[in-house]
Design a protein around this motif. Structure first.
Motif, mmCIF file in Angstrom:
data_model
loop_
_atom_site.group_PDB
_atom_site.id
_atom_site.type_symbol
_atom_site.label_atom_id
_atom_site.label_comp_id
_atom_site.label_asym_id
_atom_site.label_seq_id
_atom_site.Cartn_x
_atom_site.Cartn_y
_atom_site.Cartn_z
ATOM 1 N N MET A 67 0.835 -1.211 0.000
ATOM 2 C CA MET A 67 0.000 0.000 0.000
ATOM 3 C C MET A 67 0.869 1.261 0.000
ATOM 4 S SD MET A 67 -2.985 -1.096 -0.269
ATOM 5 C CE MET A 67 -3.934 -2.606 -0.068
ATOM 6 N N ALA A 68 1.994 1.203 0.696
ATOM 7 C CA ALA A 68 2.900 2.352 0.704
ATOM 8 C C ALA A 68 3.450 2.586 -0.706
ATOM 9 C CB ALA A 68 4.034 2.129 1.700
ATOM 10 N N ASP A 69 3.660 1.512 -1.463
ATOM 11 C CA ASP A 69 4.103 1.670 -2.859
ATOM 12 C C ASP A 69 3.037 2.389 -3.679
ATOM 13 O OD1 ASP A 69 6.392 0.337 -2.240
ATOM 14 O OD2 ASP A 69 5.798 -1.583 -3.136
ATOM 15 N N VAL A 70 1.770 2.050 -3.418
ATOM 16 C CA VAL A 70 0.671 2.703 -4.144
ATOM 17 C C VAL A 70 0.719 4.217 -3.913
ATOM 18 C CG1 VAL A 70 -1.855 2.964 -4.253
ATOM 19 C CG2 VAL A 70 -0.835 0.672 -4.078
ATOM 20 N N ALA A 71 1.054 4.597 -2.674
ATOM 21 C CA ALA A 71 1.053 6.025 -2.322
ATOM 22 C C ALA A 71 2.075 6.822 -3.126
ATOM 23 C CB ALA A 71 1.320 6.185 -0.826
ATOM 24 N N THR A 72 3.084 6.149 -3.667
ATOM 25 C CA THR A 72 4.105 6.880 -4.433
ATOM 26 C C THR A 72 3.715 7.050 -5.906
ATOM 27 O OG1 THR A 72 5.305 4.873 -5.019
ATOM 28 C CG2 THR A 72 5.951 5.939 -2.949
ATOM 29 N N ARG A 73 2.602 6.427 -6.306
ATOM 30 C CA ARG A 73 2.184 6.564 -7.716
ATOM 31 C C ARG A 73 1.580 7.932 -7.990
ATOM 32 N NH1 ARG A 73 -1.383 1.157 -8.496
ATOM 33 N NH2 ARG A 73 0.165 -0.348 -7.786
ATOM 34 N N GLU A 74 1.504 8.256 -9.259
ATOM 35 C CA GLU A 74 0.945 9.551 -9.639
ATOM 36 C C GLU A 74 -0.512 9.652 -9.165
ATOM 37 O OE1 GLU A 74 0.425 12.157 -13.664
ATOM 38 O OE2 GLU A 74 1.778 10.435 -13.685
ATOM 39 N N VAL A 75 -1.273 8.582 -9.362
ATOM 40 C CA VAL A 75 -2.636 8.525 -8.823
ATOM 41 C C VAL A 75 -2.628 7.468 -7.713
ATOM 42 C CG1 VAL A 75 -5.071 8.129 -9.333
ATOM 43 C CG2 VAL A 75 -3.569 9.118 -11.081
ATOM 44 N N PRO A 76 -2.546 7.913 -6.463
ATOM 45 C CA PRO A 76 -2.343 6.951 -5.368
ATOM 46 C C PRO A 76 -3.649 6.286 -4.950
ATOM 47 C CG PRO A 76 -2.372 9.164 -4.487
ATOM 48 C CD PRO A 76 -2.595 9.285 -5.976
ATOM 49 N N ARG A 77 -4.240 5.549 -5.832
ATOM 50 C CA ARG A 77 -5.570 5.033 -5.584
ATOM 51 C C ARG A 77 -5.726 3.654 -6.199
ATOM 52 N NH1 ARG A 77 -10.823 7.564 -4.576
ATOM 53 N NH2 ARG A 77 -9.886 9.492 -3.914
ATOM 54 N N LEU A 78 -6.432 2.772 -5.498
ATOM 55 C CA LEU A 78 -6.718 1.431 -6.022
ATOM 56 C C LEU A 78 -8.236 1.254 -6.042
ATOM 57 C CD1 LEU A 78 -4.288 -0.893 -3.986
ATOM 58 C CD2 LEU A 78 -4.097 -0.295 -6.410
ATOM 59 N N PRO A 79 -8.757 0.526 -7.049
ATOM 60 C CA PRO A 79 -10.219 0.390 -7.124
ATOM 61 C C PRO A 79 -10.775 -0.770 -6.299
ATOM 62 C CG PRO A 79 -9.192 -0.559 -9.068
ATOM 63 C CD PRO A 79 -8.068 -0.067 -8.199
ATOM 64 N N VAL A 80 -9.974 -1.354 -5.421
ATOM 65 C CA VAL A 80 -10.352 -2.649 -4.810
ATOM 66 C C VAL A 80 -11.574 -2.615 -3.894
ATOM 67 C CG1 VAL A 80 -8.116 -3.776 -5.023
ATOM 68 C CG2 VAL A 80 -8.574 -2.296 -3.058
ATOM 69 N N LEU A 81 -11.905 -1.460 -3.313
ATOM 70 C CA LEU A 81 -13.076 -1.418 -2.428
ATOM 71 C C LEU A 81 -14.210 -0.576 -3.035
ATOM 72 C CD1 LEU A 81 -11.567 -1.180 1.191
ATOM 73 C CD2 LEU A 81 -12.084 -3.202 -0.194
ATOM 74 N N ARG A 82 -14.212 -0.496 -4.340
ATOM 75 C CA ARG A 82 -15.285 0.256 -5.007
ATOM 76 C C ARG A 82 -16.628 -0.374 -4.634
ATOM 77 N NH1 ARG A 82 -14.045 0.662 -11.034
ATOM 78 N NH2 ARG A 82 -12.570 2.290 -10.482
ATOM 79 N N GLY A 83 -17.601 0.466 -4.289
ATOM 80 C CA GLY A 83 -18.926 -0.058 -3.930
ATOM 81 C C GLY A 83 -19.069 -0.443 -2.466
ATOM 82 N N LYS A 84 -17.953 -0.424 -1.715
ATOM 83 C CA LYS A 84 -18.031 -0.749 -0.286
ATOM 84 C C LYS A 84 -18.206 0.539 0.524
ATOM 85 C CE LYS A 84 -16.555 -5.156 -0.675
ATOM 86 N NZ LYS A 84 -17.419 -6.308 -0.452
ATOM 87 N N THR A 85 -18.884 0.411 1.642
ATOM 88 C CA THR A 85 -19.104 1.577 2.508
ATOM 89 C C THR A 85 -18.394 1.383 3.848
ATOM 90 O OG1 THR A 85 -21.234 1.999 1.480
ATOM 91 C CG2 THR A 85 -20.871 2.989 3.647
#
Ligand code: NCD
Length: 317
Positions: free
Chosen positions: A25-43
């Motif tokens: 997840m820390a690697d994701v934060a270094t991306r240009e768009v620090p976002r993953l779609p894995v919990l789309r639709g979850k509240t």
């Protein structure tokens, strides 16, 4: 993992898995768009009955980076202040389709009640309950220590041989409790330092060394010194003579900082009482991990939410 209520009883493998996912997840934060779609639709609902700045914001940022919808529910200004029970609130959140509830509550055990109640079928994360536990704080602390020690090679590793000294208001600290269970499970040696009045009575049953003299404890040159906030809001008695006396005996001041090995880390979960348990010099020194802890908190909470809502893992605690 269905819920995260405590670090007591967590296995080393589970703890290392969470920390490893947090590295991803820390690697994701270094991306240009620090976002993953894995919990789309979850509240994800932040249900906070106690004040909080960093923990609430951190969970919110974590959930949003995983593309979940976030509802912030603070007890102040809600029907809770009109006397609505935890049960009614839980049933309301269930009716809204909450998939995870992050709960901070002044009563020790409230998250467990929610998890076992059957009022709501959501993953429950304890974000601090009374003086009991604060598991994600301990996970982010362990993550921060492991990263400082192993850098890029941290994955898969524990904290074997690492000597951690936790100092201050142990009695009222859920951070200390969660850290004692988690850090020892990862192989660290933990010692606790406090005035006798701020040491829990059952301390003899904890897997730690106990010291009442900060200078003596620091002379051993620990790898990590974790300072705790004096939790005045939980003190209904005089636990020490006055603030000046407390900082003289148990505060990490500039002089004590200078005596620590260059490689020692100085940690604090925040919010800090600068000048009481920690000097500004210690809090802002290069050895301080305070800001790393905050940044790492988001990665660790992303990992927990991911494992809870998208991953498969045995129930932790
Ligand atoms: C801690 C808490 O609330 O338990 N803070 C936090 O989560 N960052 C520690 C504290 O309040 O002293």
């Amino acid at each position: 993992m269905r819920h995260l209520l405590s670090t007591r009883g967590i296995t080393r493998d589970q703890a290392v898995q969470i920390l490893d996912v947090a590295e991803d997840m820390a690697d994701v934060a270094t991306r240009e768009v620090p976002r993953l779609p894995v919990l789309r639709g979850k509240t994800v609902v932040n249900l906070f009955y106690e004040d909080s700045t960093r923990t609430r914001i951190s969970f919110e940022a974590a959930a949003k980076r995983l593309s979940a919808d976030v509802i912030n529910f603070s007890a102040k200004g809600s029907s809770v202040s009109k006397g609505e029970s935890l049960k009614d609130t839980a049933q309301t959140l269930a009716a809204m389709g909450a998939d995870a509830v992050i709960i901070r509550h002044q009563s020790s055990g409230a998250p467990e009640v929610l998890a076992r109640s059957g009022w709501i079928d959501a993953g429950i994360v304890n974000a601090g309950d009374g003086t009991h536990e604060h598991p994600t704080q301990a996970l982010l602390d362990a993550f921060t220590i492991r990263r400082r020690i192993h850098g890029q090679a941290a994955r898969g590793k524990g904290l074997e041989g690492c000597r951690v000294t936790i100092v201050g208001d142990i009695l009222h600290s859920r951070v200390a409790r969660s850290n004692v269970w988690l850090l020892t499970c990862l192989g660290a040696q933990v010692s606790l330092v406090a005035p006798a009045t701020l040491m829990p009575l059952a301390i003899g049953e904890w897997p730690v060394e106990v010291d009442y003299d900060l200078d003596h404890a620091l002379s051993a040159g620990p790898d990590v010194v974790m300072m705790l906030r004096i939790q005045a809001e939980r003190m209904h008695d005089a636990f020490f003579p006055n603030a000046r006396e407390y900082s003289r005996q148990w505060g990490l001041d500039d002089e004590r900082l200078a005596r620590l090995p260059e490689s020692s880390m100085v940690m604090h979960p925040g919010p800090m009482n600068r000048g009481l348990e920690i000097s500004a010099g210690a809090a802002d020194s290069p050895r301080s991990t305070v800001r790393e802890q905050v940044a790492n908190g988001v990665s660790v909470r992303m990992a927990v939410l991911y494992l809870l809502l998208a991953g498969a893992m045995e129930e932790a605690a």
